[in-house]
Each structure stands twice: as C-alpha cells, then as structure tokens.
Design a protein around this motif. Sequence first.
Motif, PDB file in Angstrom:
ATOM      1  N   SER B 157      48.087  11.973   3.549  1.00 23.99           N
ATOM      2  CA  SER B 157      46.745  12.515   3.722  1.00 23.99           C
ATOM      3  C   SER B 157      45.873  11.555   4.511  1.00 23.99           C
ATOM      4  O   SER B 157      46.117  10.349   4.530  1.00 23.99           O
ATOM      5  CB  SER B 157      46.106  12.778   2.354  1.00 23.99           C
ATOM      6  OG  SER B 157      44.782  13.248   2.517  1.00 23.99           O
ATOM      7  N   ASP B 158      44.832  12.128   5.139  1.00 21.00           N
ATOM      8  CA  ASP B 158      43.805  11.294   5.772  1.00 21.00           C
ATOM      9  C   ASP B 158      42.922  10.629   4.731  1.00 21.00           C
ATOM     10  O   ASP B 158      42.246   9.644   5.022  1.00 21.00           O
ATOM     11  CB  ASP B 158      42.895  12.171   6.655  1.00 21.00           C
ATOM     12  CG  ASP B 158      43.670  12.847   7.760  1.00 21.00           C
ATOM     13  OD1 ASP B 158      44.610  12.228   8.266  1.00 21.00           O
ATOM     14  OD2 ASP B 158      43.338  13.997   8.096  1.00 21.00           O
ATOM     15  N   ALA B 181      39.867  16.697   6.916  1.00 25.78           N
ATOM     16  CA  ALA B 181      40.850  15.841   6.227  1.00 25.78           C
ATOM     17  C   ALA B 181      42.081  16.694   5.960  1.00 25.78           C
ATOM     18  O   ALA B 181      41.975  17.814   5.446  1.00 25.78           O
ATOM     19  CB  ALA B 181      40.280  15.319   4.917  1.00 25.78           C
ATOM     20  N   TYR B 182      43.251  16.179   6.306  1.00 30.94           N
ATOM     21  CA  TYR B 182      44.497  16.912   6.105  1.00 30.94           C
ATOM     22  C   TYR B 182      45.284  16.299   4.951  1.00 30.94           C
ATOM     23  O   TYR B 182      45.187  15.096   4.678  1.00 30.94           O
ATOM     24  CB  TYR B 182      45.358  16.862   7.374  1.00 30.94           C
ATOM     25  CG  TYR B 182      44.760  17.599   8.535  1.00 30.94           C
ATOM     26  CD1 TYR B 182      44.885  18.976   8.642  1.00 30.94           C
ATOM     27  CD2 TYR B 182      44.060  16.913   9.532  1.00 30.94           C
ATOM     28  CE1 TYR B 182      44.330  19.657   9.715  1.00 30.94           C
ATOM     29  CE2 TYR B 182      43.507  17.585  10.602  1.00 30.94           C
ATOM     30  CZ  TYR B 182      43.646  18.959  10.690  1.00 30.94           C
ATOM     31  OH  TYR B 182      43.095  19.630  11.748  1.00 30.94           O
ATOM     32  N   GLY B 199      46.670  15.294  11.608  1.00 28.42           N
ATOM     33  CA  GLY B 199      45.799  15.446  12.777  1.00 28.42           C
ATOM     34  C   GLY B 199      46.215  16.600  13.668  1.00 28.42           C
ATOM     35  O   GLY B 199      46.377  17.737  13.205  1.00 28.42           O
TER      36      GLY B 199
END
Lengths: 157, 619
Positions: B157-158, B181-182, B199
């Motif tokens: 995750s980001d 945010a992924y 991203g």
Amino acid sequence: MNWGSWLLWGFVATVVLTTIMAGSQGLRLTRMSIPYMLGAMFTPSRDRAKLIGLGVHLMNGWMFSLLYVAAFTQWGMATWWAGGAIGLVHAAFVLTVGMPLLPGMHPRMASEQQGPTVMAQLEPPGFLALNYGYQTPVSVLVAHVAYGMILGAFYVP
Amino acid sequence: MTPIHDYAAIGDGRTVALVGRDGSIDWLCWPRFDSPSLFGALLDARGGAWRLAPAAASRVTRRYVDKTNVLETRFDTDTGTLVVTDLMPVASEEDKHRLLLPDHEILRAGTCVGGEVDVEMRFSPRPHYGRRPDRVRDAGPHGIRVEMGAGLLVLRSDLPLEITADGEVRGRARLRTGDTAYASLTFADDGPAVLPPLGEWSRAAIARSVAWWQDWASRLRYEGPRREMVVRSALALKLLVYAPSGAVVAAPTTSLPERVGGDLNWDYRFCWLRDAAFTVRALFALGCAPEAQGFVDWLLHATRLTQPELRILYDVYGNAPADERILEGFAGYQGSQPVRIGNASAGQRQLDVYGEVIDAVAHFVGAGGTLDRETRRALCAFGEYVCRHWQEPDEGIWEPRSGAAHNTHSRVLCWTALDRLLQLHAHGHLDRAPAAQFLEHRERIRREVETRAWHPGLGSYVAQLDGDRLDATLLLLPWYGFEDAGSERMHGTYARVREALGAGEGLLYRYRTEDSPGEGAFGICSFWGAEHLALGGGTPEEARDVFEGLCGYANDVGLFAEEIDPATGKALGNFPQAFTHVGLISAAVSLARRLEGAPPLDRRPSPPEPEADQPEGHR
C-alpha cells in the motif's frame, strides 16, 4: 564416456527431479516452480511460461548431468552414494549461490532491495529460497540428491 | 455487525468478496468459492476483515461503475469526501499473455475528491475460518507478508503500514483533493508470488477491469422493463461462474440465515444441478452463449462419474462437496447458529434434477449445440432411470431434512425429463432412445399428476400427491410446459398460492410448514409469481406491476439474497444468490416478450436437425 548411457540416465534423472519438485509444489510444501521461473524470463504469460520453462529445465538438467558424468569418469566409478553426494553439493550451490543471484539475471524478478517495478514483479527467492516456503530447501535437496543417486546408480562409465 | 442488505460483491470468476457499506471486506474465501475463509467477519467479529475508510464518521453512498462489478463507495465526511474503488482485477486473454499478472488480487483505491480526509486501513486476515496466520512479517519494499502454510498473502500500500502486537496491520494518512492511496492484496499458492506495483499500474488495472466488464455487459441482449436490473443480475450471475470449469455456484457465502437467530443456515458455495435449466435458459435468453455452453459442459462432465444416478450438488470441479460440519468457533451472523461448512443435502435423493439437467441440455441443443455419442448414451440412461424411479418418494426441491415424500414438483420434472428426451428423439438427436418406453411413462406421470396432485376442493394443484398443502413450485407447471398459464387449473392454482403463501407486495413464501417457521419470502418464488402472470396467467400490466415491485427489494447496488424479510424488505439468507437473479432475468424476459406481443419463449425448444457433416461435441 558412455554417451548412450549419459543420454538415457541424464534424461531419467532430470524427469525424476522435475517430478519431485512439481510434486512438492502440488503438495503445498513449496511455491518454487522452476519451470515457471525459467519460462518467465521469456514471456509474461503464465501458461506459456510454464511450458517454455519446462523445456528449458529439461535441457538444463540433461546438460548438468554432464558434470556428474565427468566426475564419475574422473573417479573411474559411478555409485549411488557418489551421485548423491554430488547432488547434495549441487543443491547447496543452487540454494546459497544460484537463488540469490537470480533477481540479477531474471528480467521479470523483483530485486530484494528495490521491490517490484512495472517490468519486474516476480517475488525473489531469497536466501535458501525461503521466500517460497520454509520447506523449500528440503524439497530442493531431496530432488537433487535423488537426481545424483539415479545417475550414480545407473550410469555405466 | 453489518446487515446482509448492506453488502456489495466483487469477484474475478474464481471467488467473490463481500464489501460492506463501512468499507470493510468481511467475507472472502481464497483461492476459490469453497476454500476456507480468509475474511469471515460476516459470521463472527473475530473472523477477519479488511477495512479501508475515513477515520471520521461519514455518510455513505455506493454504486457499481456502469455495467461492471467494480464497486465505488463514497464517504462524505465533515472535512472532505473519499471515494473507495474496490475490485478483483480481471483481464482479457490478450492481456494475460502480454502482462505478468497475479493469479489472485484484490485492489483498493481511496481517492480524495474534495477537501481532506484522514483515511484509515485495518487489515486482519484470519485464514482457515478464523485462525491466526502463521506469520505476519514486514518485508520492506515487498510489502507485508502473511504466510499461511505454503500459501502467501502480500499486502502492499501507499499508506505507511505497521504490524500491531496482535498481528493486525494498520495504516493511516491524510489525503487531500486529488490524492489517491492504493492497496493491493495478492494471494499465491501455486508458484512464486507476482507483486504488482502500485500507482500507474493500479490505475491501469482498474481501467482494464472496467473495460473487460463493460465489454462483457455490452453483449447482453435484452430490451425491456428495468434493463438496469437485468444487466445487474447478469453481472451478479457472472460473478458466480467459476471460470476455469464453467460451474455456477448458488452463492458465495455459507450460513447467512434464512431466519435471523435461527438454525436455517446452509453452505451454498456449491453447484446445484437443480439450478441448471433456469440458469441455462436465462443465460441463453440474454445472449450469454459461452457461459451457457460452459455450464452445460460442466453439467455433463460433472455428472459423468455417477451416471445414470445424479448427485444433488457438486463442487466447482464436479467432485462431491466436503462432508457437512459445524464451525464451533464462529458465532454466526447476528448469533445465528450453527455455522455450517459442507452440505449434507448432497446425500439426498431429489428426482427433479433429472428434468432440470435434461431440460438444460435441450435448451443447449435448441441453441445450436450438438451431442456426442457418450452424451446421447447418458441422456438415454437418465431417461431409463426416470422410468424406473419416478413413482418413488424423494426429498424434492426444498431439501427438507424431515424425510421423503411424493412431491408434485419432482413428478412434473420427471415428466419434463421424458418430454424433452422425446423431443430430442423426434428431431434426430437421440436415435436409439427407447421412445415407446419414454412415451408410456410420460403419459402415466401426466395422468397421475392430473388426478392425484389436483385438489378439487381447493381448485388447485397441491405440493404433494393426495395432499392439501400449497407450494410456490406449482407456479412452474407452465414454465416447464406441463400446463398452460392461462388454463382454468392454473388460474385456480395461482389464486390459492397467492392466498396461502403471499407475503404482500408481490412477495411469496416458498411454502408454509413446520420446517420453516419464521423464514422470509423466497426471492425466486416471488419472481415465479411475476413470470406466471407474464406467461399468460394475468394481464401484462399486472405482470409489470408485480415485477417492478419486486425489483424494489434489491439493495442499493441491485443485489438480492435468497430471501426477503417481508416486514423490513431487507435481505435474508446467502448473498448474493444466483437463483434469485436467475428468477429476475427469466421473469423480465417473459415480461418483455409479453409487452412486445411476442409469444413466450418456447418451453420445449425444437432442436435443429443435425447436419450430416457437423462435428460431434458439446459445443
């Protein structure tokens, strides 16, 4: 050197090694798939990679058996325990030297330090290939010792 | 605990995850529908979940991206708005050859579309129905690794992530307008894991999945009332197709109760042969020929080992499901005990499945399919089995645990089996069928149903021979071509069924007995009522009113469970339920044809003559 004997038993030993590794994967002892890892060097397609990798792996196994045969010829004998001993060294080399080097050679394998990129997404094996399951080293050792024992027992110098 | 009604489903043709309105994935079995759960908070608060949502309180609205199974949940907080996109990425065959893609992935993207929002993630995997994972480890750039035997979960995750002492993974960050945010969760058990980057790669994965679903939905062939509901039902049904084999599971969940607090809790993560005819007809009617053909292929393959006897249900590869057992550690949905895995009805005898399977094959042939020699032989063997056993009692369609009986529905399906075989024979597809034997038994069954299943006093067909109980399956007699929907007998039957089983607003109970006190109205039975009207049992306006009223019981994203609570209109039972969505599609297709003035879809499709040089095969 007995070329006919090498061709036959080199192939048989490779098939047994491949079967032990695939069986270990099927029994969920390890996630290491040498055909897939090798094939993914050539294509991202999972199915094609497994097929191509299987071919490459069989050829590799056959070629590697030349080293075993060379050792037997040098010693002037071929026994199951001598083959097994070479297999043990072979497995130790693969696990400790070959696997950590793999991300540097494999275009689609992520490096240990940098993580995945658009091109390199395959999980690296790590030390002793432990990233693929803690029983991976055992599977690799068993497969290579069996490979060496078959060559040692059946190859006729 | 989140109500059943408040879940949405995402999936990838291998399994389905349920996402609550609070942004929590509370149900996931990986890698396939009937695998042990990884997230089971649906059935027990300690069962594992993965939440991505604002830290502050919010107002929630949801939708699927148009004609897809990509879910968008919008959280409006006092400081800003967050849209969370949830999906299990899918890709075309071309993309699978072109790109390195993980076998199994859930992708979540939280985008701040206004103001600023503190977003929070809580990730608590509990593999094997609530166990603690073997090991949770931070592998730096390779994400959080969760080892489950030889299987491996990787969470990336980001958001900055940390592992708490109890093995939960938490992350939190403030997003401002335009920030995304992924989070990607992958599962590998069959080889080295593929670790997709985040991203731009994640954005592309979402775009690929949206395009894939929209391309699939664009092929749906339906113009009629409530098109959006029919398309949503088709998409829900597609989620329940196990792509590698073509099997259709009844639902992706186990033990969601038919009566909250009660014990009518069953495992539906398997494939029932009974659903075959309805599902195949619905798929063909919508133009989903590959899925329909895939399902027929699976049917014929799965039943091969037991022919001419048929089991009631199979797993996605045609094997017997695991023995039924109770999960002692799970509290159950809102305390509804027990939680069962496996399904003991697999051992029941249900004679209706022969009619369902043969009717499905007849639809398949009617749509242009051909039968190979082995299948022709199997169909004849099914027919001979029916001739030998139709007089016997069985458990019937509703699988009561109270014993066998002489069920009218089973008798009519035995009639259907022989009727379709005779049709296939008449059109040259079953040259060696013992037609005289089939004809004799078909007529005997008809005579028996018309005499012993008809109650002159009630002026209605009844659920069991010589009985007086009513059952919603009686509305299917026209569906199978046994009776005309406009006949006097069916008018009487429909009226009595409505009186006895009506739950208001078009809803119907399936039956009323001591086996099911307090259960909800049955989704597909309610749609059978609407379809009966559409087939000629009522006026087009009546049919449309009932159908549209029933559509109103879907949840906010258009999904149905097995049952509907008549008091609240909320979902009950396993969710989402293929049978209910199949019922909706079938009723819609019949209604659309009625409104157009077109004749009903032929219940007994006339198969084309086989061409002399046509290759044999299932397709």
